[in-house]
Design a protein around this motif. Structure first.
Motif, short mmCIF file in Angstrom:
data_model
loop_
_atom_site.label_atom_id
_atom_site.label_comp_id
_atom_site.label_asym_id
_atom_site.label_seq_id
_atom_site.Cartn_x
_atom_site.Cartn_y
_atom_site.Cartn_z
N ASP A 243 40.16 27.00 14.29
CA ASP A 243 40.24 26.67 15.72
C ASP A 243 39.54 25.33 15.94
OD1 ASP A 243 41.45 29.16 16.71
OD2 ASP A 243 39.55 30.09 16.09
N PRO A 244 40.04 24.51 16.87
CA PRO A 244 39.41 23.19 17.09
C PRO A 244 38.04 23.33 17.74
CG PRO A 244 41.07 23.60 18.76
CD PRO A 244 41.17 24.74 17.78
N VAL A 245 37.14 22.42 17.33
CA VAL A 245 35.81 22.35 17.94
C VAL A 245 35.78 21.09 18.79
CG1 VAL A 245 33.34 22.14 17.53
CG2 VAL A 245 34.75 23.59 16.03
N LEU A 246 35.53 21.25 20.08
CA LEU A 246 35.54 20.15 21.03
C LEU A 246 34.12 19.82 21.48
CD1 LEU A 246 38.49 21.29 23.33
CD2 LEU A 246 38.57 19.52 21.59
N ARG A 247 33.81 18.53 21.50
CA ARG A 247 32.60 18.06 22.16
C ARG A 247 33.02 17.45 23.49
NH1 ARG A 247 30.76 14.21 18.85
NH2 ARG A 247 29.15 15.43 17.79
N ILE A 248 32.45 17.96 24.58
CA ILE A 248 32.79 17.51 25.93
C ILE A 248 31.55 16.90 26.56
CG2 ILE A 248 33.71 18.20 28.19
CD1 ILE A 248 34.88 20.70 26.77
N VAL A 249 31.69 15.68 27.08
CA VAL A 249 30.57 14.98 27.72
C VAL A 249 30.78 14.98 29.22
CG1 VAL A 249 29.30 12.81 27.90
CG2 VAL A 249 30.25 13.52 25.68
N PHE A 250 29.79 15.50 29.94
CA PHE A 250 29.80 15.54 31.40
C PHE A 250 28.85 14.46 31.90
CE2 PHE A 250 30.35 19.64 29.56
CZ PHE A 250 31.18 20.39 30.38
N SER A 251 29.23 13.75 32.93
CA SER A 251 28.33 12.73 33.46
C SER A 251 28.44 12.67 34.97
CB SER A 251 28.66 11.35 32.87
OG SER A 251 29.99 10.97 33.16
N GLY A 252 27.33 12.33 35.59
CA GLY A 252 27.31 12.20 37.04
C GLY A 252 27.73 13.49 37.72
N ASP A 253 28.54 13.37 38.76
CA ASP A 253 29.00 14.54 39.51
C ASP A 253 29.84 15.48 38.66
OD1 ASP A 253 27.72 13.57 41.75
OD2 ASP A 253 29.52 12.59 42.55
N ASN A 254 30.46 14.94 37.59
CA ASN A 254 31.30 15.77 36.75
C ASN A 254 30.50 16.76 35.91
OD1 ASN A 254 33.64 14.45 37.61
ND2 ASN A 254 33.39 12.84 36.09
N ALA A 255 29.18 16.61 35.89
CA ALA A 255 28.34 17.52 35.11
C ALA A 255 28.40 18.95 35.64
CB ALA A 255 26.90 17.03 35.11
N ARG B 131 39.27 28.90 20.67
CA ARG B 131 40.02 29.86 19.85
C ARG B 131 41.49 29.87 20.25
NH1 ARG B 131 38.66 33.99 16.39
NH2 ARG B 131 40.08 35.79 16.31
N ASN B 132 42.35 29.80 19.25
CA ASN B 132 43.82 29.71 19.44
C ASN B 132 44.25 28.39 20.04
OD1 ASN B 132 44.08 32.47 18.57
ND2 ASN B 132 43.54 33.14 20.64
N GLY B 133 43.37 27.39 19.97
CA GLY B 133 43.65 26.15 20.67
C GLY B 133 44.27 25.03 19.87
N GLU B 134 44.50 25.22 18.54
CA GLU B 134 45.04 24.11 17.74
C GLU B 134 46.32 23.52 18.32
OE1 GLU B 134 43.39 22.57 15.64
OE2 GLU B 134 42.15 23.88 14.40
N HIS C 45 41.95 29.33 32.51
CA HIS C 45 43.01 29.46 33.52
C HIS C 45 44.27 28.68 33.12
CE1 HIS C 45 44.92 29.73 37.45
NE2 HIS C 45 45.01 28.41 37.48
N ARG C 46 44.10 27.51 32.50
CA ARG C 46 45.23 26.62 32.25
C ARG C 46 45.85 26.77 30.86
NH1 ARG C 46 46.05 22.40 35.83
NH2 ARG C 46 44.55 22.32 37.55
N PHE C 47 45.07 27.26 29.90
CA PHE C 47 45.56 27.30 28.52
C PHE C 47 45.28 28.68 27.91
CE2 PHE C 47 44.30 22.93 29.46
CZ PHE C 47 45.45 22.22 29.12
N PRO C 48 46.13 29.12 26.98
CA PRO C 48 45.92 30.43 26.34
C PRO C 48 44.86 30.33 25.23
CG PRO C 48 47.92 29.44 25.50
CD PRO C 48 47.42 28.51 26.57
N VAL C 49 43.65 29.94 25.61
CA VAL C 49 42.56 29.76 24.65
C VAL C 49 41.37 30.61 25.07
CG1 VAL C 49 43.30 27.43 24.06
CG2 VAL C 49 41.59 27.77 25.87
N GLU C 50 40.49 30.87 24.10
CA GLU C 50 39.26 31.61 24.35
C GLU C 50 38.08 30.71 23.95
OE1 GLU C 50 39.48 35.24 22.19
OE2 GLU C 50 41.43 35.78 23.01
#
Length: 364
Positions: A283-295, A334-337, A305-310
């Protein structure tokens, strides 16, 4: 120098003005067999900036700051302070230029035989300022650094934080435009460090003083620096706004060095199990960076909600750089490849940066 009221706030100069410090292709070698301590460093430090230089022990930080005030002569390159090439000056010209550069040290360097007033007055005496003028200039300095009630005290009667305040007042005595701080908080406890950093920020805000801050304490840079440079073995690895360097380090060296401050690096046991390429059992491992108001985005709920992933959280936290929140979250999708590109594109529409940093073997 007169103590300024709280309402007296420095207005940044025009961006096109001459920078406070310009370092051009600076190198320094002590022992040719050991190689350069500084290797082709170039930096531009704007007027009114608090500019941090960080790196591990032996990175060349202290040598850099000693070249800026010409306590060390560079092997190559040049340094300009307020438009004057300090690396080309000698004798009286160099001494005059140094009066525009204040310096505070890790171990305070206060004279035990002098009172607080006597320590702060010392650079003025060396500069030939009259006794009457010294008596006028020292009290506002002591008031500025919070030592108005300690004028007649000796260093043995002061705490470490108070001694550093004496050092700051002494560094400001000649009305410098640049203040160099070489590990100025390293000998202090955390609470006192916070107080000294708050004082430096206040001085910067009130006086427009440019501060070049040398430290191995990443928290110091995070809390007060507007810009930062990362040194490694005498070379400049990265530089830019503090927020950008912390949020998006470009090199493995910087990510590793900053891992104690921002959660870019995974715990070693997790890092070791990841694979470099995708497979039918990963399964892919994602690093997500939040900044400012997006944090504060509800990312996990949105992905579910949008993708069939866990999503499964591996590592992460939210810190503050100055007043801006900065979060780094690493998760297994999980299941995100099959959906990696779509997930990254969707997160970009939310103003979030995401990247695949590996692939997690599926155990069940």
């Amino acid at each position: 120098m007169n103590a300024l009221p709280d309402s007296a706030v420095f207005s940044p100069p025009d961006a096109m003005a001459e920078p406070a410090i310009r370092i051009e292709r600076l190198s320094k070698t002590f022992d040719p067999a050991a190689g350069p301590v500084l290797d082709d460093i170039s930096l531009v430090i704007g007027k009114g900036d608090i500019y941090g230089v960080i790196g591990r022990s032996g990175a060349g930080k202290s040598t850099l700051v000693r070249c800026v005030n010409r306590l060390e002569r560079p092997s190559a390159g040049r340094v300009l302070v307020s438009g004057r090439e300090i690396t080309a000056l000698t004798g009286a010209g160099l001494r005059a230029a140094r009066r525009d550069i204040g310096m505070i040290f890790q171990h305070f360097n206060v004279l035990s035989s002098r009172t607080v007033t006597g320590n702060v007055a010392l650079p003025l005496e060396v500069a030939g300022v009259s006794r009457a003028e010294i008596e006028q200039r020292v009290p506002p300095l002591l008031d500025l650094v919070g030592l108005a009630g300690k004028a007649d005290a000796y260093p043995a009667e002061l705490s470490g934080g108070q001694k550093q305040r004496v050092g700051i007042a002494r560094a400001l005595a000649t009305n410098p435009s640049v203040l160099l701080c070489d590990e100025a908080t390293s000998a202090l406890d955390p609470e006192t460090t916070d107080q000294i950093l708050a004082l430096l920020k206040d001085i910067n805000r009130r006086l427009g003083l440019t501060i070049l801050l040398i430290t191995h304490e990443m928290e110091v840079v995070r809390d007060i620096a507007s810009h930062v440079a990362v040194l490694e073995r005498g070379r400049l690895i990265e530089e830019g706004s503090t927020f950008d360097v912390l949020a998006f380090p470009k090199s493995a060296v910087a990510r590793s060095f900053l891992s104690g401050l921002v959660a870019h690096e995974l715990p070693p046991p997790v890092e070791r199990r990841l694979r470099a390429t995708a497979g039918p059992d990963t399964d892919p491992v994602l690093r997500i960076v939040f900044s400012g108001d997006n944090a504060h985005q509800p990312v996990l709920a949105d992905l579910i909600h949008r993708f069939p992933v866990e999503p499964n959280i591996l590592h992460g936290r939210i810190d503050y750089v100055g007043e801006r929140p900065l979060g780094v979250l690493t998760l297994t999708a999980r299941n995100g490849e099959p959906y990696v590109s779509a997930i990254i594109s969707h997160l970009a529409t939310l103003g979030l940066f995401a990247e695949v940093i590996g692939h997690d073997p599926r155990f069940s």
